[in-house]
Every structure is written in structure tokens, then in C-alpha cells.
Design an enzyme around this catalytic site. Sequence first.
Site, mmCIF file in Angstrom:
data_model
loop_
_atom_site.group_PDB
_atom_site.id
_atom_site.type_symbol
_atom_site.label_atom_id
_atom_site.label_comp_id
_atom_site.label_asym_id
_atom_site.label_seq_id
_atom_site.Cartn_x
_atom_site.Cartn_y
_atom_site.Cartn_z
ATOM 1 N N SER A 1 7.834 32.297 29.961
ATOM 2 C CA SER A 1 6.448 31.932 30.235
ATOM 3 C C SER A 1 5.931 32.846 31.330
ATOM 4 O O SER A 1 6.705 33.360 32.140
ATOM 5 C CB SER A 1 6.329 30.458 30.645
ATOM 6 O OG SER A 1 7.087 30.190 31.808
ATOM 7 N N GLU B 1 4.561 27.988 19.123
ATOM 8 C CA GLU B 1 3.698 29.127 18.826
ATOM 9 C C GLU B 1 2.756 28.798 17.673
ATOM 10 O O GLU B 1 3.149 28.149 16.697
ATOM 11 C CB GLU B 1 4.546 30.340 18.447
ATOM 12 C CG GLU B 1 3.736 31.568 18.107
ATOM 13 C CD GLU B 1 4.605 32.784 17.867
ATOM 14 O OE1 GLU B 1 4.545 33.704 18.700
ATOM 15 O OE2 GLU B 1 5.333 32.822 16.860
ATOM 16 N N ARG C 1 5.586 37.926 28.075
ATOM 17 C CA ARG C 1 6.597 37.053 27.465
ATOM 18 C C ARG C 1 7.440 37.824 26.457
ATOM 19 O O ARG C 1 8.666 37.660 26.380
ATOM 20 C CB ARG C 1 5.928 35.857 26.780
ATOM 21 C CG ARG C 1 5.289 34.858 27.722
ATOM 22 C CD ARG C 1 4.860 33.601 26.988
ATOM 23 N NE ARG C 1 3.854 33.836 25.962
ATOM 24 C CZ ARG C 1 2.563 33.617 26.108
ATOM 25 N NH1 ARG C 1 2.088 33.166 27.266
ATOM 26 N NH2 ARG C 1 1.717 33.840 25.111
ATOM 27 N N LYS D 1 10.597 33.281 33.902
ATOM 28 C CA LYS D 1 9.197 33.198 34.336
ATOM 29 C C LYS D 1 8.776 34.593 34.741
ATOM 30 O O LYS D 1 9.423 35.228 35.598
ATOM 31 C CB LYS D 1 9.038 32.236 35.514
ATOM 32 C CG LYS D 1 7.581 32.008 35.914
ATOM 33 C CD LYS D 1 6.840 31.234 34.838
ATOM 34 C CE LYS D 1 5.359 31.120 35.155
ATOM 35 N NZ LYS D 1 4.652 30.288 34.176
ATOM 36 N N SER E 1 6.971 24.884 26.073
ATOM 37 C CA SER E 1 6.211 26.023 26.592
ATOM 38 C C SER E 1 5.531 26.745 25.443
ATOM 39 O O SER E 1 6.140 26.996 24.398
ATOM 40 C CB SER E 1 7.156 26.965 27.346
ATOM 41 O OG SER E 1 6.511 28.152 27.735
ATOM 42 N N GLY F 1 2.721 25.806 32.871
ATOM 43 C CA GLY F 1 1.528 24.990 32.872
ATOM 44 C C GLY F 1 1.220 24.433 31.490
ATOM 45 O O GLY F 1 1.556 25.034 30.469
#
Length: 356
Positions: free
Chosen positions: A216, A277, A179, A147, A323, A72
Amino acid sequence: MTGVRLLTVPTTGPDDTAALDMLAENGSSIDDVLAVVGKTEGNGCVNDFSRTLAAAAWGPRLTDDAITVFSGGTEGVLAPHVNLLVADDSRDPRHDRGLVAAVGTTPVIPLEELGRAGQCEAVRDTVAKLLVDLGIGSDDVHLVLVKCPLLTSTDIAGLRSRGVEPVSDDTYESMARSRAASSLGVAAALGEIDDDTAQAALLGLRQAWSNRASASAGAELDTCHVLVLGESPAASNPLRALHTEMTDAYDLAALQDAAAVVARAGGRIRQLFVKAESDPTGTIRGLRHTMLTDSDINATRHARAAVGALAAAVKGDGAVYVSGGAEHQGRPGGGSVTVVYEVEPPTDTPNPGALR
């Protein structure tokens, strides 16, 4: 060994599965789809229902063996889209190698093991199995995409009712812990770290990472979905891959260097898979950033928007997979990068492999 093709298709919404209509045009069917990897336009946080909607729309249309990975957050210039990894073992004699892929799922991750050793080991073992299935070594791998689950407030209350302390009592932090565990499992499977280092990293050691891991987290699943991408001389197709890492959120040079390798190979970039990040030190190259102290916008959203602009500029469009949250996915404050590209035959250029 499974050779693959890549289809990248813009979407009109999280439930848009029209990309499947392109399969027949390319001589494929739904049965050939290994994975659907997409960017959806939610907030990318715990309550991002765009991921759940996308998974609910795509899941029934795919075979039981296929996986979905929906990330997302399409802040800034990022464009909602899906990437279809389609099995194609046809051989083109003009190519002496090609891109291969394998997918799998871990067993259900017990809530008490989320973000802990059990999840790390489950991902490690699944990746190791997929390498065997592909018949490639760890040096041939350029991306392991995962995921993984997160903890909801209901999950946390349920654990405590059983006398079990969760890895975190903050649902947003549970995404980071999940993660991290997944990424350390990837690093262990690829031989980048040993199991002892993985355990130390789960307890806070920052200096352990894989620049081939991309993880993610979401509330839409209770297992880890795993995709391994690599190159093999047993395949024969025009797709190639390389991996590198950004050292920080400004590191445009890392992306440009990767693009230069592709250009020297006579190729064109088909997709970028990038982790972003907010530097945990609170600074980037000596200057303070406020991504971690913004009470209005989550840090992962800031990072995706910033790094997404760089990735989109290098690829030339916003349909890039960026991501947020790069715990142990590249060095702290940076992020892993994988470039999938296509070459014109013949190619005599050596496999560029890892740049850093």
C-alpha cells in the site's frame, strides 16, 4: 530468528495508541513491538491524512527499529484497528514450529525512481536481507507487507523543474505504480519471477505477480517499510500462516477453502491480510462493473468494501486487513490472501503452505 505474537485491537481513531497498554498484560513491552499494522478510516487515497495522523501518533512511541504500516480506508463493514506484531522468542515445547517475523526499511526512494526499477530493486534487496536475518527460505514465507511512498503534486512539479519526467503525472496513479514496483520487488526476492520479468512488468506486463505480496502507498513516508512473516521450525509458538489468492472479487471460495484448512488443523483464524482490486478489464465473470468509471468514488474504495465484506464474513468480524489496489499482488482482478491462525497443541498437521 524472531518468534512473534499477534495482538489485534480495535481503535477509536487514527491517533489511538491504547493498544500499547495491552503489552504489559501479555508480558511484553514497547521494546518488543516489531510492527504496527493498522487500518485507518480515511479515504485511502492520496490525501488520506488518517494515515499521516496514525504514523505521527505511533512513531514516537516505538523503538527506532520498529515499523508502521497504515492502510487507509475502512469502507463498508471494515473496522478500524491495529495489529501489533510482538517479538516473543519464548519456547513452548508442545509446538515444533511457529510464526516468525522480521522488519526493515529500504533507503529513501528517490522521487525519480518511484514506481521504477530503483524502487523495485530496493524492496527486493530488503526482503532478501530479511530472509537471511530470519534464517528461512522463500518457501517458508507467507506474507511480505510493504508500505511505500507516492508522488504528490509538489513532488511532480519538483521533478519537472529538474527536467525529470515522473513515472506518472497523476498522483492517484502514482500510488498504483509504487505498489506495483514494491510487489514486483517482493516477487523477485522470493524467486517467483526473475529480474527481467520484473522490468517487463514495470513496463506493462500484467502476467507477473506474487500471492504473498501486499503493498500500500501513502504520503506519510519516503522509504518502504517491509514486514516479512513466515514459519520456522526454529520457533515454538501456536501461530501459523498460509497463503492463497482470490481469482476475482467474487472469489469467496478461496477464503472458505483457506478457512477449511485452518479448521482441519484444529485452529482458529486470528487475522486475514487481503488485497482487493477492481478488475482492470472492466468485467468480472462476464459482467460489466463500474468501479473504474465512477467519478465520485475511487476504484480502490469500491474494491475494499466488496472484498472486505467477504473477508469479514469468513473471519467473523470486521477487524480484517483489506487493502485496495492489488497490482501484481495476486493475479489481475484478484488479490493475495494470507491467513494467520492459532492452533492448539499438539499439532501433527503438515504445514498447508500455499493453496494455489
